[in-house]
Design a protein around this motif. Structure first.
Motif, mmCIF file in Angstrom:
data_model
loop_
_atom_site.group_PDB
_atom_site.id
_atom_site.type_symbol
_atom_site.label_atom_id
_atom_site.label_comp_id
_atom_site.label_asym_id
_atom_site.label_seq_id
_atom_site.Cartn_x
_atom_site.Cartn_y
_atom_site.Cartn_z
ATOM 1 N N ASP A 60 -13.215 16.267 17.956
ATOM 2 C CA ASP A 60 -12.961 17.430 17.112
ATOM 3 C C ASP A 60 -12.745 17.025 15.654
ATOM 4 O O ASP A 60 -12.311 15.917 15.355
ATOM 5 C CB ASP A 60 -11.730 18.187 17.605
ATOM 6 N N GLU A 61 -13.035 17.971 14.772
ATOM 7 C CA GLU A 61 -12.770 17.736 13.351
ATOM 8 C C GLU A 61 -11.284 17.961 13.086
ATOM 9 O O GLU A 61 -10.681 18.915 13.593
ATOM 10 C CB GLU A 61 -13.605 18.699 12.500
ATOM 11 N N LEU A 62 -10.691 17.078 12.289
ATOM 12 C CA LEU A 62 -9.267 17.175 11.980
ATOM 13 C C LEU A 62 -9.064 17.480 10.506
ATOM 14 O O LEU A 62 -9.871 17.094 9.658
ATOM 15 C CB LEU A 62 -8.548 15.858 12.316
ATOM 16 N N GLY A 63 -7.976 18.171 10.200
ATOM 17 C CA GLY A 63 -7.568 18.409 8.816
ATOM 18 C C GLY A 63 -6.167 17.878 8.621
ATOM 19 O O GLY A 63 -5.458 17.592 9.593
ATOM 20 N N VAL A 64 -5.735 17.745 7.385
ATOM 21 C CA VAL A 64 -4.380 17.258 7.119
ATOM 22 C C VAL A 64 -3.825 17.920 5.868
ATOM 23 O O VAL A 64 -4.532 18.079 4.869
ATOM 24 C CB VAL A 64 -4.343 15.715 6.992
ATOM 25 N N VAL A 65 -2.555 18.335 5.937
ATOM 26 C CA VAL A 65 -1.847 18.911 4.790
ATOM 27 C C VAL A 65 -0.458 18.282 4.743
ATOM 28 O O VAL A 65 -0.085 17.494 5.620
ATOM 29 C CB VAL A 65 -1.719 20.453 4.910
ATOM 30 N N ALA A 66 0.318 18.646 3.726
ATOM 31 C CA ALA A 66 1.693 18.169 3.631
ATOM 32 C C ALA A 66 2.537 18.803 4.724
ATOM 33 O O ALA A 66 2.136 19.794 5.353
ATOM 34 C CB ALA A 66 2.273 18.514 2.262
ATOM 35 N N GLY B 84 0.839 -1.184 0.000
ATOM 36 C CA GLY B 84 0.000 0.000 0.000
ATOM 37 C C GLY B 84 0.877 1.237 0.000
ATOM 38 O O GLY B 84 2.089 1.155 0.209
ATOM 39 N N GLU B 85 0.281 2.387 -0.247
ATOM 40 C CA GLU B 85 1.029 3.641 -0.330
ATOM 41 C C GLU B 85 0.630 4.571 0.806
ATOM 42 O O GLU B 85 -0.519 4.588 1.255
ATOM 43 C CB GLU B 85 0.757 4.330 -1.665
ATOM 44 N N ASN B 86 1.601 5.345 1.253
ATOM 45 C CA ASN B 86 1.368 6.309 2.308
ATOM 46 C C ASN B 86 2.285 7.499 2.088
ATOM 47 O O ASN B 86 3.193 7.444 1.266
ATOM 48 C CB ASN B 86 1.656 5.669 3.671
ATOM 49 N N THR B 87 2.073 8.575 2.814
ATOM 50 C CA THR B 87 2.998 9.704 2.804
ATOM 51 C C THR B 87 2.841 10.483 4.097
ATOM 52 O O THR B 87 1.912 10.248 4.881
ATOM 53 C CB THR B 87 2.785 10.618 1.585
ATOM 54 N N GLN B 88 3.754 11.406 4.328
ATOM 55 C CA GLN B 88 3.743 12.187 5.562
ATOM 56 C C GLN B 88 2.575 13.174 5.567
ATOM 57 O O GLN B 88 2.226 13.731 4.537
ATOM 58 C CB GLN B 88 5.058 12.967 5.700
ATOM 59 N N GLY B 89 2.011 13.387 6.760
ATOM 60 C CA GLY B 89 0.899 14.329 6.868
ATOM 61 C C GLY B 89 0.955 15.138 8.166
ATOM 62 O O GLY B 89 1.248 14.595 9.232
ATOM 63 N N LEU B 90 0.700 16.417 8.061
ATOM 64 C CA LEU B 90 0.591 17.291 9.229
ATOM 65 C C LEU B 90 -0.893 17.386 9.565
ATOM 66 O O LEU B 90 -1.672 18.011 8.837
ATOM 67 C CB LEU B 90 1.161 18.675 8.918
ATOM 68 N N VAL B 91 -1.283 16.741 10.643
ATOM 69 C CA VAL B 91 -2.693 16.718 11.042
ATOM 70 C C VAL B 91 -2.939 17.827 12.061
ATOM 71 O O VAL B 91 -2.157 18.013 12.993
ATOM 72 C CB VAL B 91 -3.072 15.350 11.645
ATOM 73 N N TYR B 92 -4.017 18.568 11.868
ATOM 74 C CA TYR B 92 -4.302 19.704 12.745
ATOM 75 C C TYR B 92 -5.750 19.684 13.232
ATOM 76 O O TYR B 92 -6.627 19.057 12.620
ATOM 77 C CB TYR B 92 -4.005 21.035 12.039
ATOM 78 N N ASN B 93 -5.973 20.344 14.353
ATOM 79 C CA ASN B 93 -7.294 20.402 14.968
ATOM 80 C C ASN B 93 -8.099 21.531 14.322
ATOM 81 O O ASN B 93 -7.967 22.700 14.683
ATOM 82 C CB ASN B 93 -7.161 20.629 16.474
#
Length: 447
Positions: free
Chosen positions: A309-315, A170-179
């Motif tokens: 809480d709702e979370l978001g994710v960016v590079a 499977g594939e994955n990558t790094q993620g900055l998860v924020y509140n």
């Protein structure tokens, strides 16, 4: 079948207990013994492949780590293979990530390795370097292992010394998860892909001031963050069999985060230490002790289970082309297997059969086959996983070339980074002194 905890795909679970010292010494002995075993196996590998019993039946041993949910999905997929190939059955073994590689070394040293097994990039080079795993290149060339629908960088991330040592499950990558809830409630902007490291720290400082929650987890001990940052500086974690960075590079990295701590953009050392734990349930973005955590994109669903809480994710900050299509984990075949052709066919089935891929879903990361990934993404109902797929698909357009697979000693390098970073965080050492100690420890680990 062994009961297990439920570690996130491709991410080690936090230990529930510590292995006693005599046991650790014993296991280290087994690992050392395993180095010699491939010499014996090499001769066996030259014999007839796929030695079936008198009745033409083949029993293939398969070993993987994961929780009960992964076990059920994998067993269902293997049962489907048997349904389509009635002469092939499986001896299935699974366990939690903690202790998995000790068990793998024990099986190898004891001359009883599984035919087909799961491995990650902490150990792929090490096993490939011992000539323990089968080079899958000839199967790729013949088409028996179809990787034509794989992203090129994902396929290349399984190559060690010119040999295809493993194929991405499977594939994955790094993620900055924020509140996201915290930011919205306080009228604060969300972080964005392409934001510089300095901009990220300034943003985190603003979050701390407004919300009284530290804006970002301190990433100085996070190896994947350090790796991405290095690639943005034109460096890399490894260069051939050597380190790809210098003491000066590490010093700059530690100074970057010392500055962030001094500005109040991160939590205190004791809280950072909590966040350095590998257990996904202890990530600061879900414990409410920081507004962001540095994780893998496919960990979003597990993070979401631990917060309302709702979370978001960016590079990660900086140029996103420094990120790559990482194999969340691999399937590899032991070179000694008497059923090598069958084992490779099972890998091909798990990665390319539409029914099997639909069964496995995103448990081991996004499907490696891009055509089937698109079909699976249409059926996903978990909002957090839908978000993970969307973000990773968007980032895939920005991915750069994959780095080389980490070399022997990589797991030790990761643990030494945590030790060095925490020495700076607790003010036991300056960034320069900790960097010097870290590089010396790394050189010893990879020697």
């Amino acid at each position: 079948m062994h009961p297990a905890t439920s570690p996130t795909a491709g991410t080690p679970a936090e230990p529930h207990h510590r292995t006693p010292a005599p046991r650790r010494r014993f296991l280290r002995g087994l690992v050392a013994a395993a180095v010699a075993v491939p010499l014996i196996f090499g001769a066996a590998a030259c014999g007839d492949d796929d030695s079936a019993g008198a009745d033409g039946k083949v029993k293939l041993s398969v070993f993987w780590w994961g929780g009960e949910a992964r076990a059920k999905l994998t067993e269902d997929a293997l049962a489907l293979y048997t349904k389509k190939h009635p002469n092939v059955t499986f001896e299935k073994t699974w366990q939690a990530n903690q202790g998995y590689f000790d068990k793998l070394a024990t099986l190898t040293a004891g001359g009883n390795p599984p035919d087909l097994f799961q491995i990650d990039d902490n150990y792929l080079s090490e096993y490939a370097g011992r000539s323990t795993v089968l080079d899958l290149k000839s199967y790729q060339d013949s088409g028996k292992l179809d990787v034509s629908k794989f992203p090129k960088s994902l396929l290349e991330y399984g190559v060690v010394d010119g040999k295809l040592a493993g194929v991405a499950a499977g594939e994955n990558t790094q993620g900055l998860v924020y509140n996201k809830t915290l930011l919205t409630k306080n009228g604060l902007p969300e972080p964005t892909t392409g934001q510089s490291w300095e901009e990220h720290i300034a943003w985190a400082e603003q979050v701390t001031r407004k919300t009284k929650v530290p804006g970002t987890m301190d990433a100085s001990a996070v190896d994947k963050a350090f790796w991405v940052w290095l690639r943005q500086q034109g460096k890399d974690l490894y260069k051939g069999n050597e380190l790809g960075f210098t003491v000066e590079d590490v010093t700059k990295w530690f100074e970057l985060w010392k500055g962030a701590r001094d500005r109040g953009a991160t939590p205190t050392a004791d809280v950072i230490h909590e966040g350095n734990a590998t257990d996904i349930t202890k990530q600061l973005v879900v414990t409410g002790k920081a507004a962001t955590s540095w994780v893998w994109v496919n960990q979003m669903p597990d993070l979401k289970k631990n917060t309302k809480d709702e979370l978001g994710v960016v590079a990660y900050p900086g140029d996103p082309s420094a990120q790559w299509a990482r194999a969340s984990m691999y399937w590899s075949v032991f070179k000694s297997s008497k059923h090598r052709d069958t084992a490779v066919d099972v890998i091909n089935f798990l990665l390319n059969d539409p029914e099997a891929v639909a069964l496995l879903g995103t448990d081991r990361g996004l499907p490696s086959n891009m055509d089937l990934r698109a079909k699976v993404s249409e059926t996903v109902t978990d909002p957090a996983m839908k978000q993970s797929i969307q973000v990773e698909s968007e980032l895939a357009q920005k991915f750069g070339q994959s780095p080389q697979v980490p070399i022997k000693g990589h797991s030790k390098v990761k643990s030494e980074l945590v030790k060095a970073a925490e020495n700076v965080q607790y003010k036991r050492a300056t960034p320069a002194a900790a960097a010097e100690q870290f590089v010396a420890a790394c050189k010893s680990a990879i020697a």
